[in-house]
Scaffold this active site. Sequence first.
Site, PDB file in Angstrom:
ATOM      1  N   HIS A 126      -8.331  -2.215  11.905  1.00  0.00           N
ATOM      2  CA  HIS A 126      -8.007  -3.651  11.866  1.00  0.00           C
ATOM      3  C   HIS A 126      -7.387  -4.020  13.220  1.00  0.00           C
ATOM      4  CE1 HIS A 126      -5.638  -7.187  10.543  1.00  0.00           C
ATOM      5  NE2 HIS A 126      -6.424  -7.239   9.488  1.00  0.00           N
ATOM      6  N   ASP A 203      -1.824   3.716   8.805  1.00  0.00           N
ATOM      7  CA  ASP A 203      -1.829   2.315   8.402  1.00  0.00           C
ATOM      8  C   ASP A 203      -2.247   2.275   6.927  1.00  0.00           C
ATOM      9  OD1 ASP A 203      -2.357  -0.293   7.795  1.00  0.00           O
ATOM     10  OD2 ASP A 203      -3.686  -0.680   9.499  1.00  0.00           O
ATOM     11  N   GLN A 206      -4.062  -1.075   3.294  1.00  0.00           N
ATOM     12  CA  GLN A 206      -5.060  -1.220   2.220  1.00  0.00           C
ATOM     13  C   GLN A 206      -4.874  -0.198   1.102  1.00  0.00           C
ATOM     14  OE1 GLN A 206      -7.186  -3.584   1.627  1.00  0.00           O
ATOM     15  NE2 GLN A 206      -6.982  -4.685   3.550  1.00  0.00           N
ATOM     16  N   LYS A 229      -0.180  -7.135  -0.028  1.00  0.00           N
ATOM     17  CA  LYS A 229      -1.416  -6.502  -0.518  1.00  0.00           C
ATOM     18  C   LYS A 229      -1.126  -5.560  -1.684  1.00  0.00           C
ATOM     19  CE  LYS A 229      -3.480  -6.502   4.101  1.00  0.00           C
ATOM     20  NZ  LYS A 229      -4.372  -7.649   4.093  1.00  0.00           N
ATOM     21  N   CYS A 367     -11.096  -9.214  10.912  1.00  0.00           N
ATOM     22  CA  CYS A 367     -10.152  -8.682  11.906  1.00  0.00           C
ATOM     23  C   CYS A 367     -10.546  -7.274  12.330  1.00  0.00           C
ATOM     24  CB  CYS A 367      -8.715  -8.696  11.392  1.00  0.00           C
ATOM     25  SG  CYS A 367      -8.098 -10.327  11.070  1.00  0.00           S
TER      26      CYS A 367
HETATM   27  N1  PLP Z   1      -4.151  -3.040   8.513  1.00  0.00           N
HETATM   28  C1  PLP Z   1      -5.188  -3.222   7.680  1.00  0.00           C
HETATM   29  C2  PLP Z   1      -6.150  -2.097   7.432  1.00  0.00           C
HETATM   30  C3  PLP Z   1      -5.371  -4.451   7.050  1.00  0.00           C
HETATM   31  O1  PLP Z   1      -6.402  -4.636   6.233  1.00  0.00           O
HETATM   32  C4  PLP Z   1      -4.436  -5.491   7.307  1.00  0.00           C
HETATM   33  C5  PLP Z   1      -4.614  -6.834   6.706  1.00  0.00           C
HETATM   34  O2  PLP Z   1      -5.685  -7.198   6.288  1.00  0.00           O
HETATM   35  C6  PLP Z   1      -3.362  -5.237   8.165  1.00  0.00           C
HETATM   36  C7  PLP Z   1      -3.249  -4.002   8.754  1.00  0.00           C
HETATM   37  C8  PLP Z   1      -2.334  -6.297   8.455  1.00  0.00           C
HETATM   38  O3  PLP Z   1      -1.415  -6.394   7.385  1.00  0.00           O
HETATM   39  P1  PLP Z   1      -0.301  -7.546   7.343  1.00  0.00           P
HETATM   40  O4  PLP Z   1      -0.969  -8.751   6.779  1.00  0.00           O
HETATM   41  O5  PLP Z   1       0.746  -6.994   6.395  1.00  0.00           O
HETATM   42  O6  PLP Z   1       0.243  -7.716   8.693  1.00  0.00           O
END
Ligand code: PLP
Length: 409
Positions: A126, A203, A206, A229, A367
């Site tokens: 992302h 990360d 998800q 999420k 993204c």
């Molecule tokens: N990392 C991944 C894999 C995501 O899917 C997302 C959001 O869609 C993020 C990071 C960003 O998360 P946040 O909205 O908590 O900043």
Amino acid sequence: MHELTPGSPSLRALFPALHQEVNGHPLLYFDNAATTHKPTFVIRAITDFYEKDNSNVHRGLHELSARATASFEAARQRIGSFISAPNPDGVIFTRGATEAINLVASAWANSVLQPGDRILLTAMEHHSNIVPWQLLANRARLSIAFAPLTPEGRLDFDELDQLLAPPTRLFAFTHISNVLGTVNPAEKICALAHSRGIATLVDAAQSCGHFPLDMEALNCDFLVLSGHKMCGPTGIGVLAIHPRRFGQISPWQGGGEMIERVTFEGSTYKSLPHLLEAGTPPIASAIALAVACDFLDSIGRDAIRQHDEKLAMLALDLFSRIEGMEIIGPRNSRAGVVSFTLTDVHPHDVVEVANRFGLALRGGHHCAQPLMRVLAKPSTARASFYLYTTEDEVHRTAEILAQVRKFFN
Ligand code: PLP
């Protein structure tokens, strides 16, 4: 709460936002990878805080401040136990996963990595796990490499093996791809990186609300979560830091709450976690996030994971019968995120027509523009599931997509 099973009517009854019509149809909410709905317990935790305990934390000596502080610090402990963080002092509240990654870049990598060092990412990241590293790399003269993928959309382990070597100092990777639905074997990857002296950031944006997460078992250096999420409020996330990195962390934002003493000449700082939480923290959101953890654990994250995978396999089967449908990502052992394209229909048009039937999908690059380049597609449509999604909803979604197909024929 204990008899609640994923997809059951009693579980769905706890999510007020699910029970509405959109464009004259019952809402089919398939945008859970972007954000999940919130159960009544979480919503009530927020209103309860503002109705009863509202006060600032840490600084006050009065009753309300003591209660707010106790609940806020209990939330830190609860979230630490939810992810089996080795030490709750390493659990830092942030605005989200994005801010948590930026925090690691500023407060750790900026001072620990040296010019010429390499940060390894993957081709399925992302933007949140790409852009902060690009900003840092430009400032600190670091390089960035991207571990490539197999044609099926999994990490290519032969290539990864070669990249996990000098000058790589940090491997930051997603646990689950928000586009492909790929589940990366995080424990195996962290063990490999660790054996070569390479730090790891997982990360878990998800995976945090969908999978059991055990930071001790992962043995990663940093883990980031996204509250919204995982049934929690927006505007809250978590960075968990392994204690072996505590001594390498510098302050990243200055202000109240993070100092021991301030004089005209300079300041001294508190230790973790307060060192990284300058200013008033998101108190109500942290407390509500802890309630979301209780809720998810009462259902069981293994049960949620199995439910997601069952729905993904059903969607793969039903969607693939639609003419011109191309499904992206692995065919099995995957998460509840299904990206697809329909020949000759722009994904935005798929989403727009689906919306007329009350179906909430997402269309675009999600993204993940570098991944789109690898896939040779400007964008995809995406259906993503969660613990309240039912098999019947997946069937209805497939019927709507078949109608969308006809609409453009
Ligand atoms: N990392 C991944 C894999 C995501 O899917 C997302 C959001 O869609 C993020 C990071 C960003 O998360 P946040 O909205 O908590 O900043």
